[in-house]
Design a protein around this motif. Structure first.
Motif, PDB file in Angstrom:
ATOM      1  N   GLY A 181       0.815  -1.205   0.000  1.00  0.00           N
ATOM      2  CA  GLY A 181       0.000   0.000   0.000  1.00  0.00           C
ATOM      3  C   GLY A 181       0.851   1.258   0.000  1.00  0.00           C
ATOM      4  N   LEU A 182       1.934   1.245   0.780  1.00  0.00           N
ATOM      5  CA  LEU A 182       2.842   2.395   0.801  1.00  0.00           C
ATOM      6  C   LEU A 182       3.494   2.586  -0.563  1.00  0.00           C
ATOM      7  N   THR A 183       3.894   1.491  -1.189  1.00  0.00           N
ATOM      8  CA  THR A 183       4.487   1.584  -2.525  1.00  0.00           C
ATOM      9  C   THR A 183       3.505   2.192  -3.516  1.00  0.00           C
ATOM     10  N   ALA A 184       2.238   1.751  -3.446  1.00  0.00           N
ATOM     11  CA  ALA A 184       1.228   2.285  -4.361  1.00  0.00           C
ATOM     12  C   ALA A 184       1.019   3.780  -4.149  1.00  0.00           C
ATOM     13  N   GLY A 185       0.997   4.212  -2.880  1.00  0.00           N
ATOM     14  CA  GLY A 185       0.817   5.628  -2.607  1.00  0.00           C
ATOM     15  C   GLY A 185       1.938   6.471  -3.183  1.00  0.00           C
ATOM     16  N   LEU A 186       3.166   6.012  -3.018  1.00  0.00           N
ATOM     17  CA  LEU A 186       4.300   6.760  -3.550  1.00  0.00           C
ATOM     18  C   LEU A 186       4.366   6.660  -5.076  1.00  0.00           C
ATOM     19  N   MET A 187       3.895   5.529  -5.624  1.00  0.00           N
ATOM     20  CA  MET A 187       3.842   5.410  -7.085  1.00  0.00           C
ATOM     21  C   MET A 187       2.882   6.411  -7.699  1.00  0.00           C
ATOM     22  N   LYS A 188       1.873   6.805  -6.942  1.00  0.00           N
ATOM     23  CA  LYS A 188       0.947   7.841  -7.413  1.00  0.00           C
ATOM     24  C   LYS A 188       1.706   9.137  -7.689  1.00  0.00           C
ATOM     25  N   VAL A 189       2.638   9.477  -6.801  1.00  0.00           N
ATOM     26  CA  VAL A 189       3.456  10.672  -6.997  1.00  0.00           C
ATOM     27  C   VAL A 189       4.368  10.490  -8.216  1.00  0.00           C
ATOM     28  N   VAL A 190       4.974   9.304  -8.329  1.00  0.00           N
ATOM     29  CA  VAL A 190       5.852   9.028  -9.468  1.00  0.00           C
ATOM     30  C   VAL A 190       5.072   9.103 -10.773  1.00  0.00           C
ATOM     31  N   ALA A 191       3.832   8.582 -10.770  1.00  0.00           N
ATOM     32  CA  ALA A 191       3.004   8.630 -11.978  1.00  0.00           C
ATOM     33  C   ALA A 191       2.705  10.066 -12.380  1.00  0.00           C
ATOM     34  N   GLY A 192       2.432  10.915 -11.392  1.00  0.00           N
ATOM     35  CA  GLY A 192       2.210  12.330 -11.693  1.00  0.00           C
ATOM     36  C   GLY A 192       3.447  12.979 -12.276  1.00  0.00           C
ATOM     37  N   ASP A 193       4.617  12.614 -11.743  1.00  0.00           N
ATOM     38  CA  ASP A 193       5.865  13.162 -12.278  1.00  0.00           C
ATOM     39  C   ASP A 193       6.088  12.722 -13.726  1.00  0.00           C
ATOM     40  N   LEU A 194       5.753  11.457 -14.019  1.00  0.00           N
ATOM     41  CA  LEU A 194       5.952  10.955 -15.377  1.00  0.00           C
ATOM     42  C   LEU A 194       5.088  11.705 -16.385  1.00  0.00           C
ATOM     43  N   ARG A 195       3.899  12.114 -15.982  1.00  0.00           N
ATOM     44  CA  ARG A 195       3.036  12.858 -16.894  1.00  0.00           C
ATOM     45  C   ARG A 195       3.602  14.237 -17.187  1.00  0.00           C
ATOM     46  N   GLU A 196       4.471  14.736 -16.319  1.00  0.00           N
ATOM     47  CA  GLU A 196       5.119  16.025 -16.555  1.00  0.00           C
ATOM     48  C   GLU A 196       6.408  15.872 -17.361  1.00  0.00           C
ATOM     49  N   GLY A 197       6.932  14.652 -17.400  1.00  0.00           N
ATOM     50  CA  GLY A 197       8.187  14.389 -18.108  1.00  0.00           C
ATOM     51  C   GLY A 197       9.043  13.428 -17.307  1.00  0.00           C
ATOM     52  N   TRP A 198       9.651  12.453 -17.997  1.00  0.00           N
ATOM     53  CA  TRP A 198      10.384  11.429 -17.262  1.00  0.00           C
ATOM     54  C   TRP A 198      11.552  12.003 -16.474  1.00  0.00           C
ATOM     55  N   GLN A 199      12.096  13.139 -16.917  1.00  0.00           N
ATOM     56  CA  GLN A 199      13.208  13.729 -16.180  1.00  0.00           C
ATOM     57  C   GLN A 199      12.776  14.205 -14.797  1.00  0.00           C
ATOM     58  N   VAL A 200      11.491  14.594 -14.670  1.00  0.00           N
ATOM     59  CA  VAL A 200      11.000  15.134 -13.404  1.00  0.00           C
ATOM     60  C   VAL A 200      11.047  14.084 -12.304  1.00  0.00           C
TER      61      VAL A 200
END
Length: 318
Positions: A181-200
């Motif tokens: 569950g913790l991994t999924a929560g943090l992956m939500k942040v990573v997914a948002g970053d990916l939509r802005e650009g993989w460098q982010v």
């Protein structure tokens, strides 16, 4: 729901497809872990032994596909929507486990699946989850939940080390669910970053924490599958705790919202109860297969033999 239809048309199918991949991964990994010696909890030697098993490698491929689909779902939908949908991994796992064992799921399994899906559909319709932010909220809101999750995970590990052998696997499953569950929560942040650009993604600490927390949860899951005689009870705990942790992170850390009110809350409780009943039914049936349909007497004796060999330290091979 307070979500645009195009986003939901991506998030929901991706989450369900990801759950199907995770179900296949769990079934394959659970079977493969019975073929190698039992080691200490969180010892990486287990992964080295499993890497020689083709079935486990199939499970790894399914895990990677499932994580990719989950990342897509989290990029387009809130945690409070995506994580409950992943509960459907349990009936998928039951079906794949039956297929790997050469049997067919019976009517009780189908009934448990329908109850899970009905309860989940009702819960999502009532909650109407809305997306929050793709960033963790600043301030002190991170600390209390982080401490609580850490204590629950430690309690699960202590349970697995101290209680009697038949139930200690549930402690491992509890800790696994927290890490997932913790991994999924943090992956939500990573997914948002990916939509802005993989460098982010490389500019925020969440990616690096996921790279630590995720593998720990995965290794715990392999310990859980190996030490449980059958997959359903431990997987039921994991698939219940995982979305609960994800929902808590969505509300506490990412400002996600859900519908409220006495009638809505009462309906959500009933829907959640239905999900628990469905999961319990699936767990019971997978733990008590009908002898006429599955030849369970021989299968149980075989599984017991493998477990005893593994405990003695010698590989139990099929």
């Amino acid at each position: 729901m307070n979500q645009e239809l195009p986003s939901l048309m991506v998030a929901v199918p991706a989450a369900i497809a990801g759950a199907a991949c995770m179900g296949l991964a769990s079934a394959a990994q659970a079977r493969a872990t019975k073929e190698v010696p039992v080691g200490k909890t969180l010892h990486p030697r287990l992964l080295l032994d499993l890497a020689r098993r083709p079935l486990w490698l199939i499970g790894i491929s399914a895990t990677i596909a499932g994580l990719g689909l989950q990342l897509v779902a989290l990029g387009f939908g809130p945690l409070m929507l995506v994580q409950p949908l992943l509960v459907t991994a349990l009936p998928f796992a039951g079906g794949f486990a039956a297929w790997l064992e050469g049997r067919r799921p019976d009517g009780v399994v189908l009934l448990g699946t329908l109850i899970c899906v009905a309860g989940l559909s009702a819960l999502l319709m009532l909650a109407r989850p809305s997306d929050g932010t793709n960033r963790l909220l600043p301030g002190g809101s991170l600390v209390p939940l982080a401490i609580a999750l850490g204590l629950v995970a430690l309690a699960g590990l202590a349970w697995s080390a101290l209680v009697s052998r038949p139930s200690r696997v549930l402690g491992l499953a509890l800790a696994t669910g927290v890490f997932y569950g913790l991994t999924a929560g943090l992956m939500k942040v990573v997914a948002g970053d990916l939509r802005e650009g993989w460098q982010v993604t490389f500019t925020h600490w969440t990616l690096y924490v996921v790279c630590v927390v995720g593998p720990i949860g995965f290794l715990l899951s392999q310990n859980t599958f190996q030490r449980g005689r059958l997959i359903a009870p431990s997987l039921a705990v994991i698939t219940t705790v995982d979305p609960l942790v994800g929902v808590a992170i969505g509300v506490w850390w990412m400002d996600e919202k859900a519908a409220t009110g006495p009638a809505v809350l009462a309906g959500e409780v009933l829907a959640a109860t239905a999900i628990v009943i469905g999961i319990s039914l699936l767990s019971w049936r997978n733990s008590h297969p009908a002898a006429a349909e599955t030849g369970s007497a021989g299968a149980e004796a075989e599984e017991t033999q493998f477990a005893l060999k593994a405990v003695d330290g010698s590989p139990a091979r099929r």
